[in-house]
Write an enzyme that holds these catalytic residues in place. Structure first.
Site, PDB file in Angstrom:
ATOM      1  N   ASP A  92     103.487  47.234  58.219  1.00  0.00           N
ATOM      2  CA  ASP A  92     102.710  46.247  58.958  1.00  0.00           C
ATOM      3  C   ASP A  92     102.469  46.807  60.356  1.00  0.00           C
ATOM      4  O   ASP A  92     103.309  47.534  60.899  1.00  0.00           O
ATOM      5  CB  ASP A  92     103.480  44.925  59.018  1.00  0.00           C
ATOM      6  CG  ASP A  92     102.669  43.791  59.609  1.00  0.00           C
ATOM      7  OD1 ASP A  92     101.528  44.032  60.026  1.00  0.00           O
ATOM      8  OD2 ASP A  92     103.187  42.664  59.645  1.00  0.00           O
ATOM      9  N   PHE A  96     101.816  40.737  63.971  1.00  0.00           N
ATOM     10  CA  PHE A  96     102.432  39.423  63.795  1.00  0.00           C
ATOM     11  C   PHE A  96     103.669  39.278  64.674  1.00  0.00           C
ATOM     12  O   PHE A  96     103.892  38.231  65.280  1.00  0.00           O
ATOM     13  CB  PHE A  96     102.794  39.195  62.324  1.00  0.00           C
ATOM     14  CG  PHE A  96     103.434  37.860  62.067  1.00  0.00           C
ATOM     15  CD1 PHE A  96     102.646  36.724  61.926  1.00  0.00           C
ATOM     16  CD2 PHE A  96     104.810  37.726  61.978  1.00  0.00           C
ATOM     17  CE1 PHE A  96     103.241  35.481  61.701  1.00  0.00           C
ATOM     18  CE2 PHE A  96     105.405  36.493  61.753  1.00  0.00           C
ATOM     19  CZ  PHE A  96     104.605  35.366  61.609  1.00  0.00           C
ATOM     20  N   ASP A 146      95.821  43.367  64.441  1.00  0.00           N
ATOM     21  CA  ASP A 146      95.003  42.150  64.439  1.00  0.00           C
ATOM     22  C   ASP A 146      95.721  41.073  65.225  1.00  0.00           C
ATOM     23  O   ASP A 146      96.886  41.226  65.603  1.00  0.00           O
ATOM     24  CB  ASP A 146      94.755  41.664  63.001  1.00  0.00           C
ATOM     25  CG  ASP A 146      96.059  41.257  62.305  1.00  0.00           C
ATOM     26  OD1 ASP A 146      97.134  41.771  62.689  1.00  0.00           O
ATOM     27  OD2 ASP A 146      96.006  40.436  61.379  1.00  0.00           O
ATOM     28  N   ASP A 271     104.199  40.378  49.953  1.00  0.00           N
ATOM     29  CA  ASP A 271     105.512  40.639  50.529  1.00  0.00           C
ATOM     30  C   ASP A 271     106.005  39.365  51.191  1.00  0.00           C
ATOM     31  O   ASP A 271     105.213  38.490  51.548  1.00  0.00           O
ATOM     32  CB  ASP A 271     105.441  41.755  51.575  1.00  0.00           C
ATOM     33  CG  ASP A 271     104.870  41.246  52.895  1.00  0.00           C
ATOM     34  OD1 ASP A 271     105.647  41.068  53.851  1.00  0.00           O
ATOM     35  OD2 ASP A 271     103.654  40.995  52.969  1.00  0.00           O
ATOM     36  N   HIS A 340     120.003  39.699  43.634  1.00  0.00           N
ATOM     37  CA  HIS A 340     119.510  38.790  42.594  1.00  0.00           C
ATOM     38  C   HIS A 340     118.079  38.344  42.869  1.00  0.00           C
ATOM     39  O   HIS A 340     117.215  38.415  41.989  1.00  0.00           O
ATOM     40  CB  HIS A 340     120.399  37.554  42.475  1.00  0.00           C
ATOM     41  CG  HIS A 340     119.705  36.432  41.763  1.00  0.00           C
ATOM     42  ND1 HIS A 340     119.637  36.352  40.394  1.00  0.00           N
ATOM     43  CD2 HIS A 340     118.965  35.389  42.242  1.00  0.00           C
ATOM     44  CE1 HIS A 340     118.897  35.312  40.050  1.00  0.00           C
ATOM     45  NE2 HIS A 340     118.490  34.709  41.154  1.00  0.00           N
TER      46      HIS A 340
END
Length: 376
Positions: A92, A96, A146, A271, A340
């Site tokens: 990424d 963000f 962005d 993701d 798990h």
């Protein structure tokens, strides 16, 4: 990077494909475990590869840039050599993370100024600089810088934000095309569709991005506060425009039901930190529903953790034992839950792929969404 579609589902937009990178093939639809700082928390690379069956993992430009830093990563020969992961990596852009630091960042035309969450030092991310950083990290797939507007942003803010994102994108795209990778293998660059929850802005962004002709495209700015049904609507709006012959990556989503609904709408890659973050807090996702391992009901349940699970931990440990570990705040509890959950997410998308290939995805998906949203 090459992408080929092997099958499309009946009555939905779901499709099964293959992404070929220099570090190996990725069968889609795929879920990508998040390894923010070069490590999927609590999970060893051998477990990621052999038990969880991960085909690609994520790193984060913001975090890796700050620590261990570019000098160390370049000396190591890139993130693959640094962390020992031999399969594909996506990074990424860090946008963000920068924009989530609302009190410690300032957006300007040149880029995003921000202060490190580690030591308060001041830094600038430009569209060009973020490409350069990801060249050094060595990701197989890198993302454009962005602005991720909040899901509740008003129209005027979302429109202004989108304009900045597109101007930054053009600069980042130019930088990508005038530079080459540092370690002898190909890297791809994905632009990111923005536009908040406004269909006209989403369409404008999707068209702008489709016209670039990048090797793949991402959908950002969702699952950031907007209603779930609005998120699904925006995916449909965008995927009507994004090229069908390029992979589509939905960023930061989500629950097992979110993933199945996204696949239904033509998404190929996803993701989210949810399987590991929620797992560390005692939430286990299964094909039969969701378990809170801190609940008293599991205290004397000596049945396997998940008889239908795909990871070795599902048969070795009982619900009672894992519950004991959680209430005792043992680190092993968080490791078991992370293994798990990730194994379940990867098994879920693999099963979705199989049903797309056999032609009965729509019916299977309807039943599975009902199952995975049940509270046990």
């Amino acid at each position: 990077m090459d992408f080929s579609i092997k099958a499309t589902a009946k009555d939905t937009a779901a499709r099964a494909g293959v992404i070929a990178t220099d570090h190996g093939q990725i069968e889609t639809p795929i879920f990508m475990p998040v390894g923010t700082v070069g490590s999927v928390k609590g999970v060893h690379q051998r477990e990621l590869s052999e038990d969880i069956k991960a085909q690609i993992i994520l790193g984060n430009t913001y975090h890796l840039y700050l620590r261990p830093g570019l000098e160390i990563l370049e000396k190591a020969g890139g993130l693959h050599k640094f962390n020992g992961w031999t399969k594909p990596i996506l990074t990424d852009s860090g946008g963000f993370q920068v924009f989530s630091l609302s009190a410690n960042r300032k957006l300007k035309e040149e880029g995003a100024w921000f202060r490190s969450h580690i030591d308060g030092s001041k830094h600038l991310f430009t569209p060009e600089g973020v490409v350069d950083i990801q060249r050094i990290i060595g990701a197989d797939i890198m993302m454009a810088l962005d602005e991720c507007a909040p899901g509740t942003a008003d129209y005027d803010y979302a429109k202004k934000s989108l304009g900045l994102t597109h101007r930054w994108l053009k600069r980042g795209w130019d930088r990508f095309n005038e530079t080459e990778g540092k370690y002898g293998y190909r890297q791809a660059f994905f632009p990111i569709v923005q536009g908040c929850v406004y269909p006209d802005l989403r369409r404008e962004s999707a068209r702008f991005i489709a016209d670039l002709g990048a090797e793949g495209n991402a959908i950002g700015g969702l699952a950031v506060g907007e209603p779930t049904e609005k998120m699904y609507e925006m995916i449909e709006v965008v995927n009507e425009i994004l090229p069908e012959d390029k992979p589509r990556y939905l960023m930061g989503v989500g629950t097992p039901a979110n993933i199945l609904e996204a696949i239904d709408r033509g998404v190929d890659m996803m993701d989210c930190v949810m399987p590991t973050r929620n797992g560390r807090n005692g939430m286990l996702f299964t094909r039969n529903g969701i378990m809170n391992m801190r609940n008293r009901k599991w205290a004397d349940d000596f049945s396997p953790l998940d008889p239908d699970g795909t990871a070795w931990v599902d048969e070795v440990y009982s619900k009672a034992y894992v519950r004991h570990l959680f209430v005792s705040n043992e680190l092993l509890a968080m490791q078991i839950a992370s293994i798990h959950n990730l194994a379940f997410y990867l098994a879920l998308v693999k099963e979705a792929r199989e049903h797309i290939l056999t032609g009965d995805f729509a019916e299977w998906k309807r039943n599975m969404v009902e199952n995975v949203t049940r509270r046990l």
